[in-house]
Motif scaffolding. Structure first.
Motif, PDB file in Angstrom:
ATOM      1  N   GLU A 122       0.830  -1.392  -0.279  1.00  0.00           N
ATOM      2  CA  GLU A 122       0.171   0.470   0.231  1.00  0.00           C
ATOM      3  C   GLU A 122       0.926   1.325  -0.103  1.00  0.00           C
ATOM      4  O   GLU A 122       0.335   2.227  -1.190  1.00  0.00           O
ATOM      5  CB  GLU A 122      -0.841   0.310   1.270  1.00  0.00           C
ATOM      6  N   MET A 123       1.969   1.461   1.518  1.00  0.00           N
ATOM      7  CA  MET A 123       2.434   2.693   1.431  1.00  0.00           C
ATOM      8  C   MET A 123       3.816   2.512   0.307  1.00  0.00           C
ATOM      9  O   MET A 123       4.096   2.084  -0.403  1.00  0.00           O
ATOM     10  CB  MET A 123       3.660   2.476   2.242  1.00  0.00           C
ATOM     11  N   GLN A 124       3.632   3.774  -0.943  1.00  0.00           N
ATOM     12  CA  GLN A 124       4.445   4.590  -2.139  1.00  0.00           C
ATOM     13  C   GLN A 124       5.893   4.957  -0.871  1.00  0.00           C
ATOM     14  O   GLN A 124       5.742   6.199  -0.687  1.00  0.00           O
ATOM     15  CB  GLN A 124       4.120   4.753  -3.219  1.00  0.00           C
ATOM     16  N   SER A 125       7.312   5.138  -2.258  1.00  0.00           N
ATOM     17  CA  SER A 125       8.475   6.024  -1.754  1.00  0.00           C
ATOM     18  C   SER A 125       8.344   6.630  -2.518  1.00  0.00           C
ATOM     19  O   SER A 125       9.020   6.123  -3.960  1.00  0.00           O
ATOM     20  CB  SER A 125       9.886   5.108  -0.705  1.00  0.00           C
ATOM     21  N   LEU A 126       8.360   7.976  -2.749  1.00  0.00           N
ATOM     22  CA  LEU A 126       8.449   8.211  -4.039  1.00  0.00           C
ATOM     23  C   LEU A 126       9.488   9.902  -3.994  1.00  0.00           C
ATOM     24  O   LEU A 126       9.945  10.217  -2.862  1.00  0.00           O
ATOM     25  CB  LEU A 126       6.916   9.284  -4.434  1.00  0.00           C
ATOM     26  N   ILE A 127      10.190  10.378  -5.178  1.00  0.00           N
ATOM     27  CA  ILE A 127      10.353  11.988  -5.237  1.00  0.00           C
ATOM     28  C   ILE A 127       9.833  12.556  -5.696  1.00  0.00           C
ATOM     29  O   ILE A 127       8.576  12.393  -6.980  1.00  0.00           O
ATOM     30  CB  ILE A 127      11.736  11.619  -6.156  1.00  0.00           C
ATOM     31  N   LEU A 128      10.422  13.847  -5.546  1.00  0.00           N
ATOM     32  CA  LEU A 128       9.367  15.170  -5.876  1.00  0.00           C
ATOM     33  C   LEU A 128       9.852  15.789  -6.805  1.00  0.00           C
ATOM     34  O   LEU A 128      11.345  15.530  -7.087  1.00  0.00           O
ATOM     35  CB  LEU A 128       9.380  16.407  -4.792  1.00  0.00           C
ATOM     36  N   VAL A 129       9.736  15.121  -7.866  1.00  0.00           N
ATOM     37  CA  VAL A 129      10.841  15.238  -9.547  1.00  0.00           C
ATOM     38  C   VAL A 129      10.891  16.937  -9.731  1.00  0.00           C
ATOM     39  O   VAL A 129      10.389  17.476  -9.114  1.00  0.00           O
ATOM     40  CB  VAL A 129       9.627  15.155 -10.877  1.00  0.00           C
ATOM     41  N   GLU A 130      12.020  16.744 -10.222  1.00  0.00           N
ATOM     42  CA  GLU A 130      12.703  18.389  -9.894  1.00  0.00           C
ATOM     43  C   GLU A 130      13.270  19.387  -8.340  1.00  0.00           C
ATOM     44  O   GLU A 130      14.122  20.092  -8.691  1.00  0.00           O
ATOM     45  CB  GLU A 130      12.220  19.158 -10.459  1.00  0.00           C
ATOM     46  N   GLY A 131      12.811  18.263  -7.683  1.00  0.00           N
ATOM     47  CA  GLY A 131      13.151  18.499  -6.342  1.00  0.00           C
ATOM     48  C   GLY A 131      12.518  20.005  -6.044  1.00  0.00           C
ATOM     49  O   GLY A 131      11.811  20.698  -6.504  1.00  0.00           O
ATOM     50  N   ILE A 132      13.038  20.478  -4.440  1.00  0.00           N
ATOM     51  CA  ILE A 132      13.215  21.975  -4.277  1.00  0.00           C
ATOM     52  C   ILE A 132      13.090  23.262  -5.294  1.00  0.00           C
ATOM     53  O   ILE A 132      12.282  23.683  -5.033  1.00  0.00           O
ATOM     54  CB  ILE A 132      13.235  22.233  -2.556  1.00  0.00           C
ATOM     55  N   LYS A 133      14.010  22.803  -5.594  1.00  0.00           N
ATOM     56  CA  LYS A 133      14.125  23.868  -6.840  1.00  0.00           C
ATOM     57  C   LYS A 133      13.643  24.223  -7.873  1.00  0.00           C
ATOM     58  O   LYS A 133      13.338  24.852  -7.842  1.00  0.00           O
ATOM     59  CB  LYS A 133      16.518  23.507  -7.765  1.00  0.00           C
ATOM     60  N   GLY A 134      13.339  22.787  -8.874  1.00  0.00           N
ATOM     61  CA  GLY A 134      11.986  22.940  -8.915  1.00  0.00           C
ATOM     62  C   GLY A 134      11.119  23.968  -8.707  1.00  0.00           C
ATOM     63  O   GLY A 134      10.102  24.589  -9.407  1.00  0.00           O
ATOM     64  N   TRP A 135      10.780  23.221  -7.516  1.00  0.00           N
ATOM     65  CA  TRP A 135       9.217  24.008  -6.967  1.00  0.00           C
ATOM     66  C   TRP A 135       9.262  25.420  -6.315  1.00  0.00           C
ATOM     67  O   TRP A 135       8.377  25.805  -6.987  1.00  0.00           O
ATOM     68  CB  TRP A 135       9.413  23.443  -5.488  1.00  0.00           C
ATOM     69  N   ALA A 136      10.632  25.637  -6.175  1.00  0.00           N
ATOM     70  CA  ALA A 136      10.891  27.479  -5.599  1.00  0.00           C
ATOM     71  C   ALA A 136      10.926  27.593  -7.184  1.00  0.00           C
ATOM     72  O   ALA A 136      10.587  29.612  -6.311  1.00  0.00           O
ATOM     73  CB  ALA A 136      11.999  27.951  -4.495  1.00  0.00           C
ATOM     74  N   THR A 137      11.362  27.971  -8.159  1.00  0.00           N
ATOM     75  CA  THR A 137      11.366  28.484  -9.480  1.00  0.00           C
ATOM     76  C   THR A 137      10.826  28.492 -10.539  1.00  0.00           C
ATOM     77  O   THR A 137      10.892  29.230 -11.540  1.00  0.00           O
ATOM     78  CB  THR A 137      12.854  28.323 -10.116  1.00  0.00           C
TER      79      THR A 137
END
Length: 157
Positions: A122-137
């Motif tokens: 049931e549980m998934q372990s995922l990354i945020l694509v492009e990380g915090i740099k991608g998010w913040a910019t």
């Protein structure tokens, strides 16, 4: 040729831990995550947690609601984290660092290995694509979901 640590260059922090079996964990785009975050506003129970893995480079803000767990201290804590996250009913653990290409991928993979070894389907372990740099910019709609945002930290990134 002498090993790097014999020449005064210590091995990377993660070298003391096993290589993750999965080298390409699943990912969540910033648009998908933003939708998930906004869904939490309407009283919908949140079934995910965000983990910011930055330590020395933890500057410029973080995504609202994230917990900071520096990657260097993660591996020994995985069993405890899994128990806590499972007890909380979380279905997704979303990891990020600056770009989610190093620490984020490694953390998601290690945690994914632990989930698989636990027989948890049931549980998934995922990354945020492009990380915090991608998010913040990526624009104001993302920045408004950051705590302690500092514009100067993201200029020219």
């Amino acid at each position: 040729m002498a090993a790097a640590h014999e020449l005064g260059n210590p091995p990377p922090w993660y070298a003391q831990y096993p290589t993750p079996r999965e080298s390409q964990p699943g990912g969540v785009t910033r648009e998908e995550l933003l939708k998930m975050l906004k869904g939490g506003e309407s009283g919908v129970s949140r079934d995910f947690v965000l983990v910011d893995l930055r330590r020395n480079d933890h500057e410029g803000g973080t995504i609202r609601g994230s917990i900071n767990l520096p990657a260097q201290s993660l591996y020994p804590a995985i069993p405890t984290l899994y128990t806590m996250f499972k007890s909380a009913g979380l279905r997704k653990v979303i990891w990020y660092c600056s770009s989610s290409r190093g620490r984020g991928t490694r953390a998601a993979s290690w945690f994914g290995d632990y989930i698989a070894d636990s027989g948890d389907g049931e549980m998934q372990s995922l990354i945020l694509v492009e990380g915090i740099k991608g998010w913040a910019t990526a624009g104001e709609e993302f920045v408004e979901w950051m705590d302690e945002y500092v514009t100067a930290a993201w200029i020219n990134k």
